[in-house]
Write a protein that holds these residues in place. Structure first.
Motif, PDB file in Angstrom:
ATOM      1  N   ARG A   1      -4.221 -17.791  -4.094  1.00  0.00           N
ATOM      2  CA  ARG A   1      -3.614 -16.975  -4.985  1.00  0.00           C
ATOM      3  C   ARG A   1      -4.907 -16.120  -5.195  1.00  0.00           C
ATOM      4  O   ARG A   1      -4.999 -14.905  -5.401  1.00  0.00           O
ATOM      5  CB  ARG A   1      -3.430 -17.641  -6.517  1.00  0.00           C
ATOM      6  CG  ARG A   1      -4.529 -18.325  -7.096  1.00  0.00           C
ATOM      7  CD  ARG A   1      -4.249 -18.872  -8.688  1.00  0.00           C
ATOM      8  NE  ARG A   1      -5.356 -19.438  -9.231  1.00  0.00           N
ATOM      9  CZ  ARG A   1      -6.332 -18.995  -9.745  1.00  0.00           C
ATOM     10  NH1 ARG A   1      -6.293 -17.500  -9.763  1.00  0.00           N
ATOM     11  NH2 ARG A   1      -6.970 -19.484 -10.428  1.00  0.00           N
TER      12      ARG A   1
ATOM     13  N   ASP B   1      -4.909 -13.707  -2.286  1.00  0.00           N
ATOM     14  CA  ASP B   1      -3.772 -12.796  -2.254  1.00  0.00           C
ATOM     15  C   ASP B   1      -3.980 -11.643  -3.297  1.00  0.00           C
ATOM     16  O   ASP B   1      -3.350 -10.546  -3.308  1.00  0.00           O
ATOM     17  CB  ASP B   1      -2.483 -13.422  -2.410  1.00  0.00           C
ATOM     18  CG  ASP B   1      -2.138 -14.384  -1.501  1.00  0.00           C
ATOM     19  OD1 ASP B   1      -2.312 -14.170  -0.368  1.00  0.00           O
ATOM     20  OD2 ASP B   1      -1.128 -15.255  -1.746  1.00  0.00           O
TER      21      ASP B   1
ATOM     22  N   VAL C   1      -1.293  -8.146  -3.613  1.00  0.00           N
ATOM     23  CA  VAL C   1      -0.050  -8.346  -4.448  1.00  0.00           C
ATOM     24  C   VAL C   1       0.539  -7.095  -4.744  1.00  0.00           C
ATOM     25  O   VAL C   1      -0.246  -6.420  -5.440  1.00  0.00           O
ATOM     26  CB  VAL C   1      -0.326  -9.395  -5.383  1.00  0.00           C
ATOM     27  CG1 VAL C   1       1.036  -9.542  -6.560  1.00  0.00           C
ATOM     28  CG2 VAL C   1      -0.685 -10.704  -5.059  1.00  0.00           C
ATOM     29  N   ASN C   2       1.759  -6.878  -4.849  1.00  0.00           N
ATOM     30  CA  ASN C   2       2.618  -5.561  -5.159  1.00  0.00           C
ATOM     31  C   ASN C   2       1.957  -4.315  -4.517  1.00  0.00           C
ATOM     32  O   ASN C   2       1.981  -3.520  -5.195  1.00  0.00           O
ATOM     33  CB  ASN C   2       2.490  -5.535  -6.492  1.00  0.00           C
ATOM     34  CG  ASN C   2       3.332  -6.728  -7.299  1.00  0.00           C
ATOM     35  OD1 ASN C   2       4.390  -7.102  -6.875  1.00  0.00           O
ATOM     36  ND2 ASN C   2       2.548  -7.168  -8.462  1.00  0.00           N
TER      37      ASN C   2
END
Length: 147
Positions: free
Chosen positions: A96, A99, A103-104
């Motif tokens: 996480r 990433d 992300v998005n």
């Protein structure tokens, strides 16, 4: 007719010492046992594994991580987690963090994602406190302290 979609992939391999936050990161475009052997050799060199320093790696059972036939450099020992226990693997808690910068986001080329991920890995490597906070579980063995 439906067209054939071709996907390109990036793979991040991370080695982290939860007690210290020391980490080593590698970004590539594939996974295989021969590639993993080369990564282990590079990691062993970079981390100083050998006759004076033994490093124990906790791994999942992915096919390219497993023996038999996996050549190990001097100073590395492998311990395998039970199947289906990613919560026990400290490195699983890094993804996480890796990433976050993608992300998005929209990227036109895989090289743009790769550049962003490689920079993120360098940034994380320089922040052992963040890595420790995300990987040092309360049950993780602590280094022996002299009496």
């Amino acid at each position: 007719a439906l067209g054939h979609h071709r996907y390109e992939w990036l793979y991040v391999t991370a080695f982290v010492a939860p007690a210290t936050g020391e980490s080593h990161w590698y970004v590539g475009n594939g996974v295989s046992k021969p590639l993993f052997e080369r990564l282990l050799a590079l990691f062993a060199r970079e981390a100083g594994a050998g006759p004076q320093r033994t490093i124990i790696l906790m791994l999942d059972g992915a096919g390219w991580h497993t023996e038999p036939g996996l050549r190990l450099p001097d100073g590395l020992r492998l311990v395998y987690l039970p199947p289906y226990t990613p919560e026990l693997q400290p490195a699983e808690h890094l993804w996480r963090l890796v990433d976050e910068p993608i992300v998005n986001q929209h990227f036109d080329r895989l090289t743009e994602i790769q550049d962003r991920i490689e920079q993120r890995c360098r940034d994380l490597e320089a922040q052992p406190d963040i890595l420790r906070a995300n990987t040092l579980f309360h049950w993780w063995p602590q280094p022996a302290r002299p009496n």
